[in-house]
Design a protein around this motif. Structure first.
Motif, PDB file in Angstrom:
ATOM      1  N   MET A  53       0.845  -1.170   0.000  1.00  0.00           N
ATOM      2  CA  MET A  53       0.000   0.000   0.000  1.00  0.00           C
ATOM      3  C   MET A  53       0.887   1.229   0.000  1.00  0.00           C
ATOM      4  O   MET A  53       1.738   1.398   0.862  1.00  0.00           O
ATOM      5  N   ASP A  54       0.619   2.030  -0.905  1.00  0.00           N
ATOM      6  CA  ASP A  54       1.384   3.275  -0.955  1.00  0.00           C
ATOM      7  C   ASP A  54       0.539   4.417  -0.396  1.00  0.00           C
ATOM      8  O   ASP A  54      -0.603   4.263  -0.004  1.00  0.00           O
ATOM      9  N   VAL A  55       1.113   5.569  -0.393  1.00  0.00           N
ATOM     10  CA  VAL A  55       0.492   6.743   0.205  1.00  0.00           C
ATOM     11  C   VAL A  55      -0.765   7.142  -0.560  1.00  0.00           C
ATOM     12  O   VAL A  55      -1.776   7.523   0.042  1.00  0.00           O
ATOM     13  N   THR A  56      -0.767   7.051  -1.823  1.00  0.00           N
ATOM     14  CA  THR A  56      -1.936   7.448  -2.604  1.00  0.00           C
ATOM     15  C   THR A  56      -3.119   6.542  -2.328  1.00  0.00           C
ATOM     16  O   THR A  56      -4.264   6.993  -2.276  1.00  0.00           O
ATOM     17  N   THR A  57      -2.872   5.260  -2.150  1.00  0.00           N
ATOM     18  CA  THR A  57      -3.957   4.325  -1.852  1.00  0.00           C
ATOM     19  C   THR A  57      -4.545   4.633  -0.481  1.00  0.00           C
ATOM     20  O   THR A  57      -5.776   4.630  -0.297  1.00  0.00           O
ATOM     21  N   LEU A  58      -3.695   4.916   0.469  1.00  0.00           N
ATOM     22  CA  LEU A  58      -4.175   5.260   1.801  1.00  0.00           C
ATOM     23  C   LEU A  58      -4.991   6.553   1.781  1.00  0.00           C
ATOM     24  O   LEU A  58      -6.060   6.636   2.406  1.00  0.00           O
ATOM     25  N   LEU A  59      -4.484   7.534   1.092  1.00  0.00           N
ATOM     26  CA  LEU A  59      -5.206   8.805   1.000  1.00  0.00           C
ATOM     27  C   LEU A  59      -6.536   8.622   0.282  1.00  0.00           C
ATOM     28  O   LEU A  59      -7.556   9.193   0.676  1.00  0.00           O
ATOM     29  N   THR A  60      -6.538   7.841  -0.740  1.00  0.00           N
ATOM     30  CA  THR A  60      -7.764   7.591  -1.490  1.00  0.00           C
ATOM     31  C   THR A  60      -8.781   6.866  -0.604  1.00  0.00           C
ATOM     32  O   THR A  60      -9.972   7.209  -0.588  1.00  0.00           O
ATOM     33  N   THR A  61      -8.327   5.878   0.140  1.00  0.00           N
ATOM     34  CA  THR A  61      -9.219   5.140   1.035  1.00  0.00           C
ATOM     35  C   THR A  61      -9.768   6.051   2.123  1.00  0.00           C
ATOM     36  O   THR A  61     -10.970   6.017   2.440  1.00  0.00           O
TER      37      THR A  61
END
Length: 110
Positions: free
Chosen positions: A1-9
């Protein structure tokens, strides 16, 4: 999981209402608890006021009774003074009011 996936979630969760609804629910619960606390405090103050009112009323009644008793004692003291003889060294002691009563009878007989 990268930062963009976390932010998107995270943004998706907040945008879908789960995060916003939780935050709004927290504020509503906090306000409800404050209102309940205020209501409880108000009821306690009211009960205290009513208790103090009853206490003051009973004290006023006791004060009234004490004043009435004091007035009765004063009346009795005055009556005792009225009947006290002022001649202390003689054998024919008479209360002072007898002279007043004799004078009164003289005026009423005329």
């Amino acid at each position: 999981m990268d930062v963009t996936t976390l932010l998107t979630t995270l943004l998706t969760t907040l945008a879908s209402g789960g995060g916003v609804a939780g935050f709004m629910q927290y504020k509503q619960n906090k306000k409800a608890k404050e209102l309940e606390n205020d209501k409880t405090a108000s009821e306690q103050w009211r009960a205290l006021y009513e208790e103090q009112t009853k206490t003051v009323q009973s004290l006023r009644e006791k004060l009234h009774e004490a004043r009435e008793a004091l007035e009765e004692e004063k009346r009795q003291t005055l009556m005792c003074r009225f009947y006290v003889c002022e001649k202390l060294d003689c054998t024919d002691r008479e209360p002072p009011h007898t002279e007043i009563m004799k004078e009164f009878k003289q005026y009423t007989e005329k």
